[in-house]
Design a protein around this motif. Structure first.
Motif, mmCIF file in Angstrom:
data_model
loop_
_atom_site.group_PDB
_atom_site.id
_atom_site.type_symbol
_atom_site.label_atom_id
_atom_site.label_comp_id
_atom_site.label_asym_id
_atom_site.label_seq_id
_atom_site.Cartn_x
_atom_site.Cartn_y
_atom_site.Cartn_z
ATOM 1 N N VAL A 294 -0.995 -7.624 5.833
ATOM 2 C CA VAL A 294 -1.385 -6.485 5.010
ATOM 3 C C VAL A 294 -0.160 -5.997 4.235
ATOM 4 O O VAL A 294 0.872 -5.682 4.815
ATOM 5 C CB VAL A 294 -1.957 -5.345 5.883
ATOM 6 C CG1 VAL A 294 -2.300 -4.142 5.032
ATOM 7 C CG2 VAL A 294 -3.160 -5.825 6.666
ATOM 8 N N ASN A 295 -0.283 -5.953 2.905
ATOM 9 C CA ASN A 295 0.838 -5.500 2.075
ATOM 10 C C ASN A 295 0.524 -4.145 1.417
ATOM 11 O O ASN A 295 -0.561 -3.589 1.583
ATOM 12 C CB ASN A 295 1.209 -6.563 1.044
ATOM 13 C CG ASN A 295 0.065 -6.886 0.103
ATOM 14 O OD1 ASN A 295 -0.891 -6.134 -0.020
ATOM 15 N ND2 ASN A 295 0.177 -8.035 -0.565
ATOM 16 N N VAL B 290 -3.089 -1.839 0.989
ATOM 17 C CA VAL B 290 -3.204 -0.464 1.488
ATOM 18 C C VAL B 290 -3.561 0.479 0.334
ATOM 19 O O VAL B 290 -4.442 1.340 0.461
ATOM 20 C CB VAL B 290 -1.907 -0.023 2.196
ATOM 21 C CG1 VAL B 290 -1.926 1.462 2.499
ATOM 22 C CG2 VAL B 290 -1.692 -0.840 3.452
ATOM 23 N N ARG C 209 5.198 -6.155 -0.757
ATOM 24 C CA ARG C 209 5.961 -5.854 0.461
ATOM 25 C C ARG C 209 5.008 -5.722 1.648
ATOM 26 O O ARG C 209 4.055 -4.950 1.605
ATOM 27 C CB ARG C 209 6.744 -4.561 0.272
ATOM 28 C CG ARG C 209 7.641 -4.233 1.457
ATOM 29 C CD ARG C 209 8.576 -3.102 1.171
ATOM 30 N NE ARG C 209 9.510 -3.548 0.131
ATOM 31 C CZ ARG C 209 10.136 -2.741 -0.705
ATOM 32 N NH1 ARG C 209 9.944 -1.451 -0.641
ATOM 33 N NH2 ARG C 209 10.947 -3.205 -1.607
ATOM 34 N N PRO C 210 5.273 -6.441 2.737
ATOM 35 C CA PRO C 210 4.368 -6.369 3.899
ATOM 36 C C PRO C 210 4.445 -5.010 4.596
ATOM 37 O O PRO C 210 5.506 -4.402 4.694
ATOM 38 C CB PRO C 210 4.859 -7.465 4.832
ATOM 39 C CG PRO C 210 5.985 -8.150 4.164
ATOM 40 C CD PRO C 210 6.319 -7.423 2.910
ATOM 41 N N VAL C 211 3.296 -4.548 5.062
ATOM 42 C CA VAL C 211 3.207 -3.297 5.805
ATOM 43 C C VAL C 211 3.016 -3.614 7.283
ATOM 44 O O VAL C 211 3.723 -3.091 8.136
ATOM 45 C CB VAL C 211 2.057 -2.410 5.278
ATOM 46 C CG1 VAL C 211 1.857 -1.178 6.142
ATOM 47 C CG2 VAL C 211 2.303 -2.023 3.844
ATOM 48 N N ALA C 212 2.036 -4.452 7.571
ATOM 49 C CA ALA C 212 1.753 -4.867 8.946
ATOM 50 C C ALA C 212 1.108 -6.245 8.898
ATOM 51 O O ALA C 212 -0.029 -6.383 8.442
ATOM 52 C CB ALA C 212 0.836 -3.872 9.635
ATOM 53 N N GLY C 213 1.824 -7.254 9.305
ATOM 54 C CA GLY C 213 1.291 -8.613 9.295
ATOM 55 C C GLY C 213 1.033 -9.081 7.879
ATOM 56 O O GLY C 213 1.917 -9.048 7.023
#
Length: 164
Positions: free
Chosen positions: A98-99, A103, A92-96
């Motif tokens: 970055v998943n 993280v 699942r993407p977090v920011a752009g």
């Protein structure tokens, strides 16, 4: 006798502190009654190992290390299990680009550094002084027992007089 050790700070180590009765606190229990025999280093180390001061140092060590190890291993196993059992959650993407997996992976590194810092801080504040005192007392008892035919009576009660 005074040890000329440039790395040793007598005030920081706590030597000479009183135990509330006006006498220096006992760190190492008195040596066994052995007036007619020389006390071996093994006897000294066993006596120190049985002492309340040593047991307190070991207890403080365990009270930190056991929960920290269990917590870190749980966090690591949760990451590995989530990566294999829940690939949808981890991707699942977090920011752009970055998943969640990235993280959490960076969180593994961060938690390693934080745990190392916490361990070093705990050792410095809770164990190092007592361990240093035990080490000095043990070395002094061993040195005295090697040079004196009887038990080292001057330091056996933990008076610390040989350190000054």
């Amino acid at each position: 006798m005074r040890f000329d050790d440039p790395w040793y700070d007598a005030l920081a180590s706590g030597w000479g502190e009183l135990d509330g009765t006006g006498t220096p606190a006992h760190l190492v229990p008195p040596a066994r009654d052995a007036a007619d025999r020389k006390i071996s280093a093994a006897d000294i180390y066993l006596e120190v190992q049985r002492s309340p001061a040593f047991q307190e140092v070991r207890s403080r060590y365990r009270r930190f290390v056991v929960p920290a190890t269990l917590g870190f291993l749980t966090w690591y196993v949760a990451y590995v299990v989530a990566a294999t059992a829940a690939p949808g959650l981890m991707s699942r993407p977090v920011a752009g680009a970055v998943n969640v997996a990235m993280v959490a992976g960076l969180g593994q590194f961060l938690s390693t550094f934080l745990l190392t810092w916490a361990y070093a801080r705990h050792a410095r504040l809770r164990r190092d002084r007592a361990a240093l005192e035990l080490r000095w007392d043990t070395q002094e008892l061993t040195r005295l027992s090697a040079s004196v035919p009887g038990p080292p009576s001057g330091l056996a009660a933990g008076s610390g007089e040989a350190h000054r």
